[in-house]
Design a protein around this motif. Sequence first.
Motif, PDB file in Angstrom:
ATOM      1  N   ILE A  10       0.835  -1.204   0.000  1.00 44.54           N
ATOM      2  CA  ILE A  10       0.000   0.000   0.000  1.00 44.54           C
ATOM      3  C   ILE A  10       0.871   1.256   0.000  1.00 44.54           C
ATOM      4  N   LEU A  11       1.911   1.255   0.818  1.00 41.23           N
ATOM      5  CA  LEU A  11       2.814   2.410   0.855  1.00 41.23           C
ATOM      6  C   LEU A  11       3.459   2.651  -0.504  1.00 41.23           C
ATOM      7  N   GLN A  12       3.860   1.579  -1.192  1.00 41.99           N
ATOM      8  CA  GLN A  12       4.469   1.737  -2.521  1.00 41.99           C
ATOM      9  C   GLN A  12       3.515   2.483  -3.455  1.00 41.99           C
ATOM     10  N   ILE A  13       2.243   2.145  -3.394  1.00 44.23           N
ATOM     11  CA  ILE A  13       1.242   2.812  -4.238  1.00 44.23           C
ATOM     12  C   ILE A  13       1.110   4.273  -3.838  1.00 44.23           C
ATOM     13  N   LEU A  14       1.027   4.538  -2.534  1.00 39.45           N
ATOM     14  CA  LEU A  14       0.886   5.912  -2.067  1.00 39.45           C
ATOM     15  C   LEU A  14       2.123   6.741  -2.387  1.00 39.45           C
ATOM     16  N   TRP A  15       3.315   6.152  -2.286  1.00 35.64           N
ATOM     17  CA  TRP A  15       4.537   6.880  -2.640  1.00 35.64           C
ATOM     18  C   TRP A  15       4.539   7.250  -4.121  1.00 35.64           C
ATOM     19  N   THR A  16       4.034   6.361  -4.959  1.00 31.98           N
ATOM     20  CA  THR A  16       4.001   6.613  -6.403  1.00 31.98           C
ATOM     21  C   THR A  16       2.926   7.633  -6.762  1.00 31.98           C
ATOM     22  N   GLU A  17       1.748   7.470  -6.196  1.00 34.85           N
ATOM     23  CA  GLU A  17       0.598   8.294  -6.572  1.00 34.85           C
ATOM     24  C   GLU A  17       0.488   9.590  -5.774  1.00 34.85           C
ATOM     25  N   VAL A  34      -7.283 -10.242  -2.642  1.00 37.99           N
ATOM     26  CA  VAL A  34      -7.641  -9.451  -1.475  1.00 37.99           C
ATOM     27  C   VAL A  34      -8.889  -8.641  -1.794  1.00 37.99           C
ATOM     28  N   GLY A  35      -9.883  -8.717  -0.928  1.00 39.16           N
ATOM     29  CA  GLY A  35     -11.126  -7.985  -1.140  1.00 39.16           C
ATOM     30  C   GLY A  35     -11.001  -6.518  -0.760  1.00 39.16           C
ATOM     31  N   TYR A  36     -11.917  -5.719  -1.254  1.00 42.70           N
ATOM     32  CA  TYR A  36     -11.927  -4.280  -0.978  1.00 42.70           C
ATOM     33  C   TYR A  36     -11.972  -4.005   0.521  1.00 42.70           C
ATOM     34  N   THR A  37     -12.797  -4.757   1.241  1.00 44.19           N
ATOM     35  CA  THR A  37     -12.931  -4.501   2.677  1.00 44.19           C
ATOM     36  C   THR A  37     -11.625  -4.790   3.427  1.00 44.19           C
ATOM     37  N   THR A  38     -10.846  -5.741   2.935  1.00 41.54           N
ATOM     38  CA  THR A  38      -9.536  -6.029   3.536  1.00 41.54           C
ATOM     39  C   THR A  38      -8.594  -4.852   3.317  1.00 41.54           C
ATOM     40  N   THR A  39      -8.607  -4.304   2.100  1.00 37.75           N
ATOM     41  CA  THR A  39      -7.776  -3.139   1.804  1.00 37.75           C
ATOM     42  C   THR A  39      -8.195  -1.964   2.691  1.00 37.75           C
ATOM     43  N   LEU A  40      -9.500  -1.743   2.816  1.00 39.05           N
ATOM     44  CA  LEU A  40     -10.021  -0.676   3.663  1.00 39.05           C
ATOM     45  C   LEU A  40      -9.544  -0.861   5.103  1.00 39.05           C
ATOM     46  N   LYS A  41      -9.681  -2.064   5.633  1.00 36.51           N
ATOM     47  CA  LYS A  41      -9.284  -2.338   7.017  1.00 36.51           C
ATOM     48  C   LYS A  41      -7.785  -2.113   7.212  1.00 36.51           C
ATOM     49  N   LEU A  42      -6.975  -2.574   6.256  1.00 37.91           N
ATOM     50  CA  LEU A  42      -5.528  -2.370   6.346  1.00 37.91           C
ATOM     51  C   LEU A  42      -5.183  -0.889   6.386  1.00 37.91           C
ATOM     52  N   MET A  43      -5.838  -0.111   5.549  1.00 38.94           N
ATOM     53  CA  MET A  43      -5.554   1.324   5.504  1.00 38.94           C
ATOM     54  C   MET A  43      -6.028   2.031   6.770  1.00 38.94           C
ATOM     55  N   GLN A  44      -7.134   1.556   7.359  1.00 39.27           N
ATOM     56  CA  GLN A  44      -7.585   2.100   8.640  1.00 39.27           C
ATOM     57  C   GLN A  44      -6.577   1.788   9.745  1.00 39.27           C
ATOM     58  N   ILE A  45      -6.047   0.578   9.737  1.00 34.95           N
ATOM     59  CA  ILE A  45      -5.028   0.186  10.718  1.00 34.95           C
ATOM     60  C   ILE A  45      -3.771   1.027  10.524  1.00 34.95           C
ATOM     61  N   MET A  46      -3.377   1.230   9.258  1.00 32.22           N
ATOM     62  CA  MET A  46      -2.196   2.047   8.972  1.00 32.22           C
ATOM     63  C   MET A  46      -2.406   3.480   9.459  1.00 32.22           C
ATOM     64  N   HIS A  47      -3.619   3.981   9.346  1.00 28.93           N
ATOM     65  CA  HIS A  47      -3.934   5.317   9.852  1.00 28.93           C
ATOM     66  C   HIS A  47      -3.802   5.340  11.375  1.00 28.93           C
ATOM     67  N   ASP A  48      -4.330   4.317  12.033  1.00 28.47           N
ATOM     68  CA  ASP A  48      -4.235   4.231  13.495  1.00 28.47           C
ATOM     69  C   ASP A  48      -2.781   4.134  13.960  1.00 28.47           C
ATOM     70  N   LYS A  49      -1.929   3.487  13.163  1.00 31.11           N
ATOM     71  CA  LYS A  49      -0.509   3.348  13.497  1.00 31.11           C
ATOM     72  C   LYS A  49       0.299   4.608  13.178  1.00 31.11           C
ATOM     73  N   GLY A  50      -0.306   5.548  12.451  1.00 24.06           N
ATOM     74  CA  GLY A  50       0.401   6.772  12.086  1.00 24.06           C
ATOM     75  C   GLY A  50       1.244   6.643  10.830  1.00 24.06           C
ATOM     76  N   MET A  51       0.975   5.627  10.018  1.00 15.63           N
ATOM     77  CA  MET A  51       1.718   5.428   8.775  1.00 15.63           C
ATOM     78  C   MET A  51       1.163   6.274   7.631  1.00 15.63           C
ATOM     79  N   VAL A  52      -0.141   6.543   7.692  1.00 18.74           N
ATOM     80  CA  VAL A  52      -0.802   7.321   6.645  1.00 18.74           C
ATOM     81  C   VAL A  52      -1.716   8.358   7.296  1.00 18.74           C
ATOM     82  N   SER A  53      -1.949   9.436   6.557  1.00 16.42           N
ATOM     83  CA  SER A  53      -2.946  10.411   6.985  1.00 16.42           C
ATOM     84  C   SER A  53      -4.209  10.167   6.177  1.00 16.42           C
ATOM     85  N   ARG A  54      -5.330  10.650   6.703  1.00 18.23           N
ATOM     86  CA  ARG A  54      -6.601  10.462   6.017  1.00 18.23           C
ATOM     87  C   ARG A  54      -7.350  11.784   5.995  1.00 18.23           C
TER      88      ARG A  54
END
Length: 120
Positions: A10-17, A34-54
């Motif tokens: 996910i980070l690779q995509i965000l770094w590129t885009e 991987v289903g859409y809801t899995t991607t959503l959950k991963l990104m929510q977890i990454m937000h909680d960890k401080g890896m991404v902003s939303r």
Amino acid sequence: MKPTDSEMEILQILWTEGQCSVRNVHERLDRKDVGYTTTLKLMQIMHDKGMVSRDSSTKTHVYKALLSKEQTQHQFLDKMIDAVYNGSTARLVMQALGTHRASKEEIDIIKAYLDNLENS
């Protein structure tokens, strides 16, 4: 903080885009199992960890990487050198050059880099 393999994808995509919605990230993932809801959950977890902003100011939330690509690569490389090569950068370089064929241009860049290191 060390991202998991899925988080790294996910980070690779965000770094590129730069920034993306969950849907955009999901569509760009290499793994289609991987289903859409899995991607959503991963990104929510990454937000909680401080890896991404939303940005949730619109209906479609937009995410952006907070971890820099360079810092993350540095952390992974340090950990790998310590764990796999007993802290030896030379072993890593010899293994990489012995296993993967470097082009003449890449070898020239490596030589120039080593010359700069030697002269500093």
